[in-house]
Scaffold this active site. Structure first.
Site, mmCIF file in Angstrom:
data_model
loop_
_atom_site.group_PDB
_atom_site.id
_atom_site.type_symbol
_atom_site.label_atom_id
_atom_site.label_comp_id
_atom_site.label_asym_id
_atom_site.label_seq_id
_atom_site.Cartn_x
_atom_site.Cartn_y
_atom_site.Cartn_z
ATOM 1 C CE LYS A 28 -3.200 0.525 3.369
ATOM 2 N NZ LYS A 28 -3.422 1.766 4.141
ATOM 3 N NE ARG A 33 6.052 6.711 0.859
ATOM 4 C CZ ARG A 33 5.198 6.390 1.848
ATOM 5 N NH1 ARG A 33 4.164 5.600 1.605
ATOM 6 N NH2 ARG A 33 5.378 6.864 3.081
ATOM 7 N N GLY A 101 -5.309 7.554 5.634
ATOM 8 C CA GLY A 101 -4.383 8.488 6.280
ATOM 9 C C GLY A 101 -3.203 8.810 5.382
ATOM 10 C CB SER A 174 4.589 9.848 11.763
ATOM 11 O OG SER A 174 3.752 9.946 10.620
ATOM 12 C CD GLN A 176 0.167 8.165 7.446
ATOM 13 O OE1 GLN A 176 -0.423 9.031 8.091
ATOM 14 N NE2 GLN A 176 -0.372 6.998 7.163
ATOM 15 C CG ASP A 327 0.242 -0.249 9.477
ATOM 16 O OD1 ASP A 327 -0.133 0.593 10.319
ATOM 17 O OD2 ASP A 327 0.610 0.066 8.323
ATOM 18 N NE ARG A 403 -2.877 -2.184 8.363
ATOM 19 C CZ ARG A 403 -2.602 -2.550 7.103
ATOM 20 N NH1 ARG A 403 -2.729 -3.801 6.734
ATOM 21 N NH2 ARG A 403 -2.185 -1.662 6.222
HETATM 22 C C1 S3P Z 1 2.454 4.649 6.251
HETATM 23 C C2 S3P Z 1 2.955 5.010 7.480
HETATM 24 C C3 S3P Z 1 2.409 4.530 8.756
HETATM 25 C C4 S3P Z 1 1.488 3.321 8.571
HETATM 26 C C5 S3P Z 1 0.555 3.489 7.415
HETATM 27 C C6 S3P Z 1 1.328 3.701 6.129
HETATM 28 C C7 S3P Z 1 3.076 5.197 5.031
HETATM 29 O O1 S3P Z 1 1.666 5.578 9.351
HETATM 30 O O2 S3P Z 1 0.749 3.094 9.752
HETATM 31 O O3 S3P Z 1 -0.273 2.359 7.273
HETATM 32 O O4 S3P Z 1 2.813 4.679 3.927
HETATM 33 O O5 S3P Z 1 3.855 6.157 5.161
HETATM 34 P P1 S3P Z 1 2.358 6.681 10.306
HETATM 35 O O6 S3P Z 1 3.262 7.498 9.500
HETATM 36 O O7 S3P Z 1 1.199 7.479 10.834
HETATM 37 O O8 S3P Z 1 3.043 5.891 11.369
#
Ligand code: S3P
Length: 448
Positions: A28, A33, A101, A174, A176, A327, A403
């Site tokens: 994912k 990306r 997210g 994080s 993200q 995750d 999940r």
């Molecule tokens: C992800 C980062 C993680 C992960 C999410 C995917 C990503 O989140 O939990 O499923 O692709 O950068 P966080 O950055 O909030 O930890």
């Protein structure tokens, strides 16, 4: 994007041995990306093995709304005709990210680096999740934000004409947040720096380099990662091959370990060391888990994960491992329920702000199935198998969290009595073929 209004409950009764070889859909994180980087590269990016699940399709729609031409060529095969760094256009309608997210936060970074305005919306779960973690560094770069109190969706942002390069030390582990700042930095003159005290998944860094960005990673004196990105690079279109998602493979892997007599192989799984914390933990628990046919693909280590049903023992999972398996805690908790002795998981603060409060959702789900556990503020202890206690029989509240749904269906396959989950609709956000792949291994589910 909208989730079906009517919940779809499902029950997983105890299963006979699971066996076979499967491939899970594409990762994912890499799928999101590849669409985004394709949108800001010049030329036609082609993608093989893209995860065609709601979260990623939402990112594809957003890139289209921002002006890229995104075309599906066949199963998992996509083409993105990009606009170049700085070329994104103002969308004419709101960007709806559903449950995602990653899609929403990374796109905030991309939009924030452009002098355009966009409005972000999502489902009830995404609208509860904190966005300030991304908006705060973007504000430092000059991005205007209109958001309700607490920085939740729906919200609008408008990027400045010339964003300011910043040095940002991540206050939480994080990927993200790291990625959002780097993506805003793409169209920022000068060098944008992100400092990560604890390493998180590095797909953004690896893939941006692959697309031609000038990016360096230095390890500081306290072990922190210092990532520097030179702004306004010419990104060039790439061919991206997306490996299987280890976070999806995790469900079949744990099922193969806890359903007696099982022998399961998940082929073609991404084995980036910042993603393999669960496999390492399962091996420490005594799992018969081997990596076969290890190879390199598109700069990433991949391999086939082979498991046979195993007697597991409880372990202490150190907090510093959390980012590499963030995750995977729901499914680890299920494995822990079958182990001899307690499993202690620490450093779980980030679990509270996932698609649901996963720490609470897992604890309530375990309790509903007579599995003893202790929920701390940032920790979870799952007591192992207790003699004479029949586990299962409960109905689990999934709180719009894919999940949680998949983890507790796996519990049912190995429990003494069936486990039900209140809704499986959200599984389509990350792993639409979960049910059919598990059925291919011999599992049976029942509508309730
Ligand atoms: C992800 C980062 C993680 C992960 C999410 C995917 C990503 O989140 O939990 O499923 O692709 O950068 P966080 O950055 O909030 O930890």
């Amino acid at each position: 994007m909208a989730h079906a209004a009517t919940p779809m409950p499902l029950s997983a009764p105890p299963s006979g041995p699971l066996s076979g070889r499967i491939r899970v859909p594409g990762d994912k994180s890499i799928s999101h990306r590849s669409l985004m980087f394709g949108a800001v590269a010049l030329g036609e990016t082609t993608i093989e093995g893209l995860l065609e699940a709601d979260d990623v399709l939402g990112t594809g729609a957003a890139m289209r709304a921002l002006g890229a031409t995104v075309t599906r060529l066949g199963e998992g095969a996509w083409r993105v005709a990009g606009l170049g760094v700085g070329g994104l256009l103002e969308p004419e309608s709101v960007l709806d990210f559903g449950n995602a997210g990653t899609g929403s936060r990374l796109t905030m970074g991309l939009v924030g680096g452009h002098a355009i305005a966009a409005t972000f919306v999502g489902d009830a779960s995404l609208s509860r999740r904190p966005m300030g973690r991304v908006l705060n560094p973007l504000r430092e770069m000059g991005v205007e934000v209109i958001a309700r109190a607490g920085d939740r969706l729906p919200l609008s942002i408008k990027g400045p004409k010339t964003p300011m390069p910043i040095t940002y030390r991540l206050p939480m582990a994080s990927a993200q947040v790291k990625s959002a700042v780097l993506l805003a930095g793409l169209n920022t003159p000068g060098v944008t720096t992100v400092i990560e005290p604890v390493a998180t998944r590095d797909h953004t860094e690896r893939m941006l380099e692959g697309f031609g960005a000038s990016l360096s990673v230095e390890i500081g004196s306290a072990g922190e990662r210092i990532i520097r990105l030179e702004g306004r690079p010419d990104l060039r279109a790439q061919h991206v091959v997306v490996p299987g998602d280890p976070s999806s493979a995790a469900f079949a892997v744990v099922a193969g370990l806890i359903v007696p007599g099982s022998d399961v192989t998940v082929e073609n799984v991404l084995l980036n060391p910042l993603r393999t914390g669960l496999f390492q933990t399962l091996i420490e628990m005594g799992a018969d888990l081997t990596i076969e046919n290890e190879r390199l693909s598109g700069g990433e280590r991949i391999g086939d994960v082979h498991v046979r049903a195993s007697k597991l023992k409880g372990v202490v999972v150190p907090p510093e491992r959390a980012p590499s398996m963030i995750d995977e805690y729901p499914i680890l908790a299920i494995a822990a329920a079958f182990a001899e002795g307690p499993t202690v998981m620490e450093g779980l603060d980030e679990l509270r702000v996932k698609e649901s409060d996963r720490l609470a959702a897992v604890a309530r789900g375990l309790e509903a199935n007579r599995i003893a556990c202790l929920e701390g503020e940032t920790s979870l202890v799952v007591e192992g198998r207790q003699a004479g206690v029949e586990i299962g029989g409960g109905t689990v509240a999934t709180h719009l969290d894919h999940r949680i749904a998949m983890a507790f269906l796996v519990l049912g396959l190995a429990a003494d009595t069936a486990v039900s989950v209140d809704d499986v609709g959200m599984i389509a956000t990350s792993f639409p073929s979960f049910r059919s792949l598990m059925e291919g291994l011999g599992a049976r589910f029942a509508e309730v």
